[in-house]
Design a protein around this motif. Structure first.
Motif, PDB file in Angstrom:
ATOM      1  N   ILE A 191       0.838  -1.202   0.000  1.00  0.00           N
ATOM      2  CA  ILE A 191       0.000   0.000   0.000  1.00  0.00           C
ATOM      3  C   ILE A 191       0.872   1.251   0.000  1.00  0.00           C
ATOM      4  O   ILE A 191       0.571   2.238  -0.680  1.00  0.00           O
ATOM      5  CB  ILE A 191      -0.954  -0.022   1.211  1.00  0.00           C
ATOM      6  N   ILE A 433      -5.926   0.275  -2.455  1.00  0.00           N
ATOM      7  CA  ILE A 433      -5.459   0.489  -1.078  1.00  0.00           C
ATOM      8  C   ILE A 433      -6.288  -0.300  -0.059  1.00  0.00           C
ATOM      9  O   ILE A 433      -6.161  -0.092   1.144  1.00  0.00           O
ATOM     10  CB  ILE A 433      -5.485   1.987  -0.711  1.00  0.00           C
ATOM     11  N   ASP A 439      -1.450  -7.923   3.790  1.00  0.00           N
ATOM     12  CA  ASP A 439      -1.176  -6.566   4.280  1.00  0.00           C
ATOM     13  C   ASP A 439      -1.425  -6.486   5.780  1.00  0.00           C
ATOM     14  O   ASP A 439      -0.625  -5.901   6.532  1.00  0.00           O
ATOM     15  CB  ASP A 439      -2.091  -5.549   3.583  1.00  0.00           C
ATOM     16  N   TRP A 462      -7.193   1.510   3.308  1.00  0.00           N
ATOM     17  CA  TRP A 462      -6.275   1.976   4.346  1.00  0.00           C
ATOM     18  C   TRP A 462      -6.480   3.471   4.596  1.00  0.00           C
ATOM     19  O   TRP A 462      -6.383   4.285   3.684  1.00  0.00           O
ATOM     20  CB  TRP A 462      -4.832   1.728   3.925  1.00  0.00           C
TER      21      TRP A 462
END
Length: 517
Positions: A191, A433, A439, A462
């Motif tokens: 990201i 994102i 992640d 995010w």
């Protein structure tokens, strides 16, 4: 009451020992006594005002005593408490903005006292209210609030000003709960790479079309200047794109819509890419586009400089330079001001050379806007001096109004990553994102209690903040084993090594470095 021990504690060239507001005549001072001035030394706020404005001293330094909707009577005691903090050597935390926690504490207490129908100063007489005060103050800052009330009791007693007596403080201490503080999140590498690449792409697109953008900006500027002089009483006729039939023989007009203008200057494609497709555009979108690119430049710098956002916002057009070292070769540096823990008005940050691109782009936008900056700075003078990279929209066609000025009195923007994403939704693809399981695994390895923070989780976009860029870059440099702890501390502008290690690790006591992510 005698106030001979009180003096304005914030270091500033705006207030000297000889200034009238340096020493108050009494405590509390009269309502008409001036407590802050602007960059020209003119009266800005008085003690009796509901809004105290210290933005000429520090960025965003304000106190709003009516926003919280507390009663007039208790608001007066909140004012007195904040005044003591600003003027007492043993209470002032070092910066005006750092007084925010004192204000928050007092405001919370005032609201409870209003609900209970008592004055703040009568709090020690009503033990039954103490439980409500403890509940209102609970949170990660609870201990900070208690320490503040304790210091206020110690030093405010000389002025017959007391909020919490020993009994009140003892009860509040007994109610302290254990709060697990959540660190600033570490941005997962995928990201992080995506957002910095998109910011870079935004800068590259601007540079590719820079000549056309400058030509378009210059044409519109000349049209506005001419039209204002030709029809001075009617501001609505400044634009060359509206009211085409009115005063058409006296005005400079464009034969078509703003979209047609963008086509003529070969800019429509870039506007559609970054500002979105719209059925009807206005010239105000040119200012919005430049705002977006300016903010993208500043965020790009933050990604690599390890600066706090306030430090990046103070950067000027001459901030980038190359230092030649016999052993290391060329070293790219950013020069600016740092004020938080290690004050320095000529501080340095080592950056990759690619940061020059962001500085150049923000500088070119600021230089265009200096044409319309008429507050004591001529166009000729502006070409010879530096100006802030964060210069606000000064064009007469800009939709938003200037609402913030730095310590030099210059109109600048207030950058926040969240609002940037909301204002310019085309910059980041929400799907790109969105947090994946991979992640999330990385994110919680660096911030174990991240799931307790609102807005973070698998399947959610995010939620960026500027300080995340600082922590993420710090962690990556720390994990690389290529940068010493002392070097990191220097570039982070921290007073102690532990402050740097806290951002780098989950536990400061951890004996070894993490494996690079």
């Amino acid at each position: 009451m005698n106030a001979e021990n009180l003096r304005f504690m914030s270091p500033s060239t705006l207030v000297t020992n000889e200034s009238e507001l340096y020493r108050p005549p009494s405590f509390p001072p009269p309502d008409d006594w001036v407590i802050s001035v602007d960059e020209e030394g003119r009266d800005l706020s008085r003690f009796g005002d509901d809004f105290w404005d210290y933005r000429a001293f520090e960025r965003s330094a304000t106190f709003n005593f009516i926003k919280g909707k507390i009663s007039y009577a208790n608001a007066q005691f909140v004012k007195q408490a904040i005044f003591l903090v600003l003027y007492h050597p043993r209470l002032f935390p070092g910066r005006i903005r750092s007084c925010a926690y004192c204000f928050q504490c007092m405001e919370k207490i005032a609201k409870v006292c209003d609900e209970q129908g008592i004055l703040i100063t009568d709090l020690p007489q009503f033990p039954r209210v103490h439980q409500h005060i403890a509940e209102a103050l609970q949170g990660a800052s609870y201990k900070i609030y208690i320490n503040f009330l304790h210091k206020l009791r110690l030093h405010g007693g000389a002025f017959n000003f007391e909020i919490a007596d020993e009994r009140t403080l003892t009860y509040l201490v007994s109610q302290q709960k254990s709060w697990d503080k959540i660190q600033t999140p570490y941005i997962p590498p995928r990201i992080w790479s995506y957002q910095v690449n998109r910011l870079n792409e935004c800068l590259d697109d601007f540079l590719e079309h820079q000549a056309a953008i400058e030509e378009a900006f210059t044409w519109i500027s000349k049209a506005y200047e001419h039209n204002l002089a030709a029809v001075p009483k009617f501001d609505r006729y400044q634009s060359p794109f509206t009211q085409q039939r009115s005063y058409k023989n006296r005005r400079i007009l464009f034969n078509g819509r703003f979209d047609d203008f963008l086509v003529e200057y070969r800019l429509l494609e870039i506007f559609e890419k970054w500002m979105g497709r719209e059925k009807k555009r206005s010239v105000a979108q040119l200012a919005s586009y430049l705002n977006m690119v300016r903010d993208a430049s500043l965020l790009y710098i933050l990604n690599f400089s390890l600066q706090r956002i306030s430090e990046a916002m103070s950067l000027r057009s001459d901030c980038f330079f190359i230092e030649h070292d016999e052993r290391l070769g060329e070293i790219a540096l950013i020069v600016g001001e740092t004020t938080k823990t290690d004050p320095d008005d000529d501080a340095r940050w080592v950056v990759p050379k690619t940061v020059k691109k962001a500085v150049d782009v923000a500088t070119s936008i600021a230089r265009l806007r200096m044409r319309h900056y008429t507050e004591g700075t001529s166009t000729l003078e502006s070409e010879k001096t530096s100006f802030p990279l964060s210069l606000a929209s000064t064009e007469p066609w800009a939709a938003s109004k200037i609402n913030y000025r730095n310590a030099k009195g210059e109109a600048v923007t207030q950058l926040r990553f969240g609002p940037f994403m909301a204002l310019y939704p085309c910059v980041f693809d929400p799907q790109a994102i969105t947090v994946t399981e991979s992640d999330w695994k990385i994110a919680v390895s660096m911030t174990p209690n991240l799931s307790r923070k609102t807005g973070f989780g698998i399947g959610l976009p995010w939620p960026f903040s500027a300080h995340q860029l600082r922590r993420t870059t710090n962690v990556n440099m720390f994990a690389s084993n290529m940068v010493s702890d002392n070097s990191l501390q220097w570039v982070m502008k921290h007073l102690s090594r532990n402050m740097t290690l806290y951002l780098s690790l989950i536990h400061i006591s951890e004996p070894t470095r993490r494996t690079p992510i």
